[in-house]
Motif scaffolding. Sequence first.
Motif, mmCIF file in Angstrom:
data_model
loop_
_atom_site.group_PDB
_atom_site.id
_atom_site.type_symbol
_atom_site.label_atom_id
_atom_site.label_comp_id
_atom_site.label_asym_id
_atom_site.label_seq_id
_atom_site.Cartn_x
_atom_site.Cartn_y
_atom_site.Cartn_z
ATOM 1 N N ASP A 88 -4.594 -5.484 5.603
ATOM 2 C CA ASP A 88 -5.104 -5.797 6.721
ATOM 3 C C ASP A 88 -4.685 -4.780 7.788
ATOM 4 O O ASP A 88 -3.838 -3.859 7.621
ATOM 5 C CB ASP A 88 -4.397 -7.255 7.150
ATOM 6 N N GLY A 89 -5.389 -4.773 8.830
ATOM 7 C CA GLY A 89 -5.213 -3.744 10.040
ATOM 8 C C GLY A 89 -5.233 -2.349 9.549
ATOM 9 O O GLY A 89 -6.135 -1.976 8.670
ATOM 10 N N ASP A 90 -4.250 -1.625 10.159
ATOM 11 C CA ASP A 90 -4.128 -0.207 9.651
ATOM 12 C C ASP A 90 -3.876 0.207 8.307
ATOM 13 O O ASP A 90 -4.058 1.196 7.915
ATOM 14 C CB ASP A 90 -2.777 0.486 10.461
ATOM 15 N N ALA A 128 -4.492 0.246 1.271
ATOM 16 C CA ALA A 128 -4.426 -0.784 0.306
ATOM 17 C C ALA A 128 -5.471 -0.552 -0.676
ATOM 18 O O ALA A 128 -5.446 -0.587 -1.813
ATOM 19 C CB ALA A 128 -4.260 -2.072 1.201
ATOM 20 N N THR A 129 -6.712 -0.142 0.014
ATOM 21 C CA THR A 129 -7.978 -0.027 -0.771
ATOM 22 C C THR A 129 -7.511 1.064 -1.713
ATOM 23 O O THR A 129 -8.074 0.905 -2.949
ATOM 24 C CB THR A 129 -9.171 0.467 0.151
ATOM 25 N N PRO A 156 0.790 -1.229 -0.215
ATOM 26 C CA PRO A 156 -0.037 0.083 -0.057
ATOM 27 C C PRO A 156 1.012 1.306 -0.114
ATOM 28 O O PRO A 156 1.901 1.267 0.391
ATOM 29 C CB PRO A 156 -0.704 -0.136 1.344
ATOM 30 N N ALA A 157 0.322 2.382 -0.646
ATOM 31 C CA ALA A 157 1.320 3.592 -0.848
ATOM 32 C C ALA A 157 0.384 4.679 -1.025
ATOM 33 O O ALA A 157 -0.912 4.514 -1.211
ATOM 34 C CB ALA A 157 2.283 3.402 -1.954
#
Lengths: 340, 340
Positions: free
Chosen positions: A214-216, A221-222, A188-189
């Motif tokens: 996942d998590g935070d 990521a979405t 994720p970025a």
Amino acid sequence: MSAADKPKGATRGAVPDIDDLATRILNGERRALARAITLVESGRADHREATTRLLDLLARENRQSLRIGLSGTPGVGKSTFIESFGMMLIAAGLRVAVLAVDPSSTRSGGSILGDKTRMEHLSREKNAFIRPSPSQTHLGGVGRRSREAVALCEAAGFDVVLIETVGVGQSETVVSEMSDLFLLLLAPAGGDELQGVKRGIMEMADIILVNKADGDLKPAATRTCADYAGALRLLRKRPQDPDGYPKALMVSAATRDGLEAAWDDMQMLADWRRENGHWQRRRGEQARYWFGEDVRQALLARLETPWAQGRMADLSEEVAEGRVTPAAAAKDLLAGLGVG
Amino acid sequence: MSAADKPKGATRGAVPDIDDLATRILNGERRALARAITLVESGRADHREATTRLLDLLARENRQSLRIGLSGTPGVGKSTFIESFGMMLIAAGLRVAVLAVDPSSTRSGGSILGDKTRMEHLSREKNAFIRPSPSQTHLGGVGRRSREAVALCEAAGFDVVLIETVGVGQSETVVSEMSDLFLLLLAPAGGDELQGVKRGIMEMADIILVNKADGDLKPAATRTCADYAGALRLLRKRPQDPDGYPKALMVSAATRDGLEAAWDDMQMLADWRRENGHWQRRRGEQARYWFGEDVRQALLARLETPWAQGRMADLSEEVAEGRVTPAAAAKDLLAGLGVG
């Protein structure tokens, strides 16, 4: 998996009985497979000769695995992904081989790819075979040797061959030339980091997997997944893709969320390509490519003998100092090689 | 400049008298230079032999030009820049050669680079020599031939050799390996287009010239120039640069504004590099590079004979159809070449 998977120095001795080795590989014997890969990685002429014969014997069986190329920079969680994804495939009753292609392994003195300690569970499974990248004793040969190791794994009856690489130099291109599917694993970025992915790799990817969803990191990521899905839509449609491909998906190698869905998508894409002729066509193109590479590497291998290396070094000095032109030095060296 | 600059088919006949040709080139005879470049571009073995001897004779004089690589995508005004910049150099009493390196010229059936009709005034000057990119009859040889054409221009006493290219494939790298200075010509653009320039080229550029800094485009050019100046500051400092380099400048090839200042900067940079040993070191490294390339190309040239091409095509078919492995096909071809 035991240390016998890579018998050190096993090929320093005599050339093994190739017919016997072929039979044992076709029977799925892991030690035979490991021995054969060591043979493939050897630079010795008699080993090369034996390798060619072995590959020819094995090719007659025409066994095919699903070959999945996997690229991702350090830190995106490649090892964890391979561990989780591999364990999932094994739970589904499949046999899984993991190979690494790391053109940088000479410089770093050993590859971090295919490190068994990072795939703790997978490396203990009897239906898994993990082999790190060979160290590079010869220039330019890493691709050919990896490609032949893939062919050996196919002959040994593995259902899936995962070919792992990092984005160094031309390594992604090399891996895509030995894969049926190509996965790009990302972390994720922020959206503005999207440009960090080389355009050429985007165009190579069949499925982009945004890991660590996942998590935070889930919201990031979405967003990242949506960004890449958008970027993929901007790319030119490729004939080898059904509607909806290439695609971007979210996975979590840690929680294993999304891995089943990703595997479903891979199988769907592979099936479509098989049914529509793209699979066989691509395999044919890849074989042509490796034939050309084999020939070019064999010609250039004449520069790798100790004599050629020494003479080149001497002539390079003279050329750099302007005492001889590059063309004259080349003529000199080639005459020494009996090519002139 | 007359049509005699590129005598068509002149090298189809006998090999010219090399000693005589060398003398005439050193005397600055343009027809001799054109003849020699045609010889360099030839694929015939006896021409290659003659070329090597010619380059050796000429190298003894050790004449050096300022070799300026120039890259820019179509539309940035490269031809107009070369016309204006070249005319300025000629007005300053200098002799100017213009060569083009276009690896795509096979496909396009002829190069748009070095097109004399686009350099109307320069092409009529007796102190200018313009030569378009050779058509590619041999794979991979375009770099070597261009590099040798540059050496011929140096021997013929040109003060400045401009080597023009477009950003196709590896062409910028090839040109930078035969240049003392590397210029990147850009057009004014929105700030968000900055990422369109490949990072590798930014790192290669000694001076970025933002062209068309005139009339309505002046404000956009000013912004673009500031953007690139900022981007250059983010790059790692290179040992071959004095303070303030690499730099971004505005020019207008149409009005000739900024050309004198750009030329001053080029000379300053070249002088600094000469005085600090970077010039000679870089020339030495380049000579090494071309020596290696010459050797590799000569080895690979064995694949370019009609026999090898035909046999490769046949074997490629068999390989693609799975009737023979790439390794076995390679062995077969190499045996035919007497290399096995």
